[in-house]
Design a protein around this motif. Structure first.
Motif, PDB file in Angstrom:
ATOM      1  N   UNK A 258      21.707  -5.025  50.522  1.00  0.00           N
ATOM      2  CA  UNK A 258      21.884  -5.715  49.270  1.00  0.00           C
ATOM      3  C   UNK A 258      21.116  -7.112  49.220  1.00  0.00           C
ATOM      4  N   UNK A 259      20.637  -7.785  50.305  1.00  0.00           N
ATOM      5  CA  UNK A 259      19.777  -8.719  50.075  1.00  0.00           C
ATOM      6  C   UNK A 259      18.450  -8.612  49.434  1.00  0.00           C
ATOM      7  N   UNK A 260      18.147  -7.477  49.861  1.00  0.00           N
ATOM      8  CA  UNK A 260      16.588  -7.039  49.208  1.00  0.00           C
ATOM      9  C   UNK A 260      16.459  -6.301  47.727  1.00  0.00           C
ATOM     10  N   UNK A 261      17.566  -5.759  47.550  1.00  0.00           N
ATOM     11  CA  UNK A 261      17.768  -5.215  46.105  1.00  0.00           C
ATOM     12  C   UNK A 261      17.699  -6.249  45.033  1.00  0.00           C
ATOM     13  N   UNK A 262      17.124  -6.048  43.994  1.00  0.00           N
ATOM     14  CA  UNK A 262      16.825  -6.955  42.907  1.00  0.00           C
ATOM     15  C   UNK A 262      18.521  -6.964  42.074  1.00  0.00           C
ATOM     16  N   UNK A 263      18.897  -8.072  42.230  1.00  0.00           N
ATOM     17  CA  UNK A 263      20.271  -8.352  41.336  1.00  0.00           C
ATOM     18  C   UNK A 263      20.314  -8.382  40.118  1.00  0.00           C
ATOM     19  N   UNK A 264      19.128  -8.214  39.480  1.00  0.00           N
ATOM     20  CA  UNK A 264      18.833  -8.374  38.085  1.00  0.00           C
ATOM     21  C   UNK A 264      18.943  -6.732  37.346  1.00  0.00           C
ATOM     22  N   UNK A 265      18.946  -6.038  38.367  1.00  0.00           N
ATOM     23  CA  UNK A 265      18.650  -4.328  38.110  1.00  0.00           C
ATOM     24  C   UNK A 265      20.157  -3.836  37.905  1.00  0.00           C
ATOM     25  N   UNK A 266      20.266  -2.880  36.968  1.00  0.00           N
ATOM     26  CA  UNK A 266      21.494  -2.279  36.688  1.00  0.00           C
ATOM     27  C   UNK A 266      22.085  -1.938  38.069  1.00  0.00           C
ATOM     28  N   UNK A 267      21.459  -1.130  38.842  1.00  0.00           N
ATOM     29  CA  UNK A 267      22.353  -0.543  40.131  1.00  0.00           C
ATOM     30  C   UNK A 267      21.459  -1.228  41.573  1.00  0.00           C
TER      31      UNK A 267
END
Ligand code: C2O
Length: 357
Positions: A258-267
């Motif tokens: 979760x920390x690496x995933x892009x929080x601006x992306x829809x999923x």
């Protein structure tokens, strides 16, 4: 136990905002009716030594970048291509497969959130590593591991970010555009991540070390607590948040995704969702360290630190493409000793072991 047949469907499970998905949900592997071989242990003498990604030798780093680039250069429908390797995760984790072989055609398979988590990913990396070695013709090729349990490895390793995507002539094959911009180096990873924390760097390191101690020692005293609960044929996919998830899977493993995933992306692409995680090269080095945790947990030699002994666990199996483009069925029982799989981990200090909170 769950088996994978050649029947596979478009993934639909657990992808929050499917209509805005930036990666494909068509995750089935090529070669639908190809025969499936039985696994045999590797015969080579050399042991592939996985190395800490933040302190690789120039030679190892170059080999690694070259191998990933070779994977990216394969045609998309090649079973060894970058995209096909990424799709494996999607197929096994977002409802690509059902339990049809076990008589439950209406029940999807989910290898997360249960005792399948550690062995499935061990096998996934085993083949991924051998495929990369084959692509650069180097039988000693070993993956790096993201050493996030050691303060010196608590940022995204720089090789994944340096020079961005590089140039046409010299691309950085380890770069991925869908990462959270606020979490690039030198930001310290949050192994407890659930929204931004206001801890200082030093505080965050302390939090991370006690998190590791807890998830590896104090709350991982049995196989069920460490590996996760029983999941057998006929069981519905276990939802995220279910009680039976192992300490590392539920804890630092998911936090890093979760920390690496892009929080601006829809999923939360790429790392923040199962269906897209495999598109980020960081996924595989995150998971080599998760795999290393299994080895360390076992080697602590504490009573209770051993694999499940139930035949449901031992005989659960998965199917992967091997480095020779053949489909192979592998069993949990054969995943237990990494010595037999001819790989190991270069030593790195384990400071959390001393830092008992
Ligand atoms: Cu298959 Cu880290 O998830």
């Amino acid at each position: 136990s769950p088996n994978i047949s050649s029947s596979c469907k478009t993934a639909a499970m657990g992808i929050g905002n499917m209509k805005d998905a930036v990666r494909t949900r068509a995750c089935c592997p090529p070669g639908k009716d190809k025969p499936i071989k039985t696994f045999v242990f590797p015969k080579e003498k050399t042991v592939k030594m996985r190395w800490p990604a933040h302190r690789g030798t120039p030679e190892n780093i170059e080999k690694y970048k070259k191998a990933i680039q070779a994977m990216r250069d394969l045609p998309d429908d090649h079973p060894h291509s970058f995209i096909q390797q990424a799709k494996i995760h999607c197929a096994y984790c977002n409802g690509g497969y059902t339990q049809v072989e076990n008589g439950f055609p209406d029940i999807d398979i989910q290898i997360h959130n249960s005792w399948l988590f550690f062995p499935f990913h061990r096998w996934y990396l085993y083949f991924y590593e051998r495929i990369l070695g084959k692509l650069i013709n180097d039988p000693t090729f070993a993956l790096p591991y993201w050493n996030w349990d050691n303060p010196t490895g608590m940022t995204i390793p720089s090789i994944f970010e340096e020079g961005g995507k590089g140039t046409k002539d010299n691309p950085n094959s380890l770069f991925d555009a869908y990462r959270d911009g606020n979490h690039l180096p030198p930001t310290i990873v949050d192994l407890n991540f659930s929204g931004e924390s206001d801890a200082s760097c030093l505080e965050q390191i302390g939090i991370n070390l006690s998190t590791m101690y807890r998830q590896m020692v104090s709350s991982a005293t049995s196989d069920t607590l460490f590996f996760g609960g029983k999941y057998v044929a006929g069981d519905p996919p276990v939802a995220n948040g279910a009680k039976s998830i192992g300490s590392i899977e539920a804890g630092c493993h998911t936090a890093v995704h979760r920390w690496v995933g892009d929080s601006r992306m829809p999923n939360n692409e790429d790392m923040g969702n199962f269906y897209s995680a495999g598109y980020d090269p960081l996924f595989y080095v995150h998971h080599t360290n998760v795999d290393r945790m299994w080895k360390i947990w076992k080697d602590l030699g504490i009573p209770g630190h051993s694999e499940p002994t139930s035949s449901d666990w031992l005989n659960a199996s998965y199917v992967f493409y091997d480095e020779n483009e053949e489909l192979v069925r592998v069993y949990n029982k054969d995943s237990v000793k990494i010595e037999d799989l001819k790989y190991g981990y270069e030593r790195s200090e384990i400071p959390w072991l001393k830092g008992r909170p």
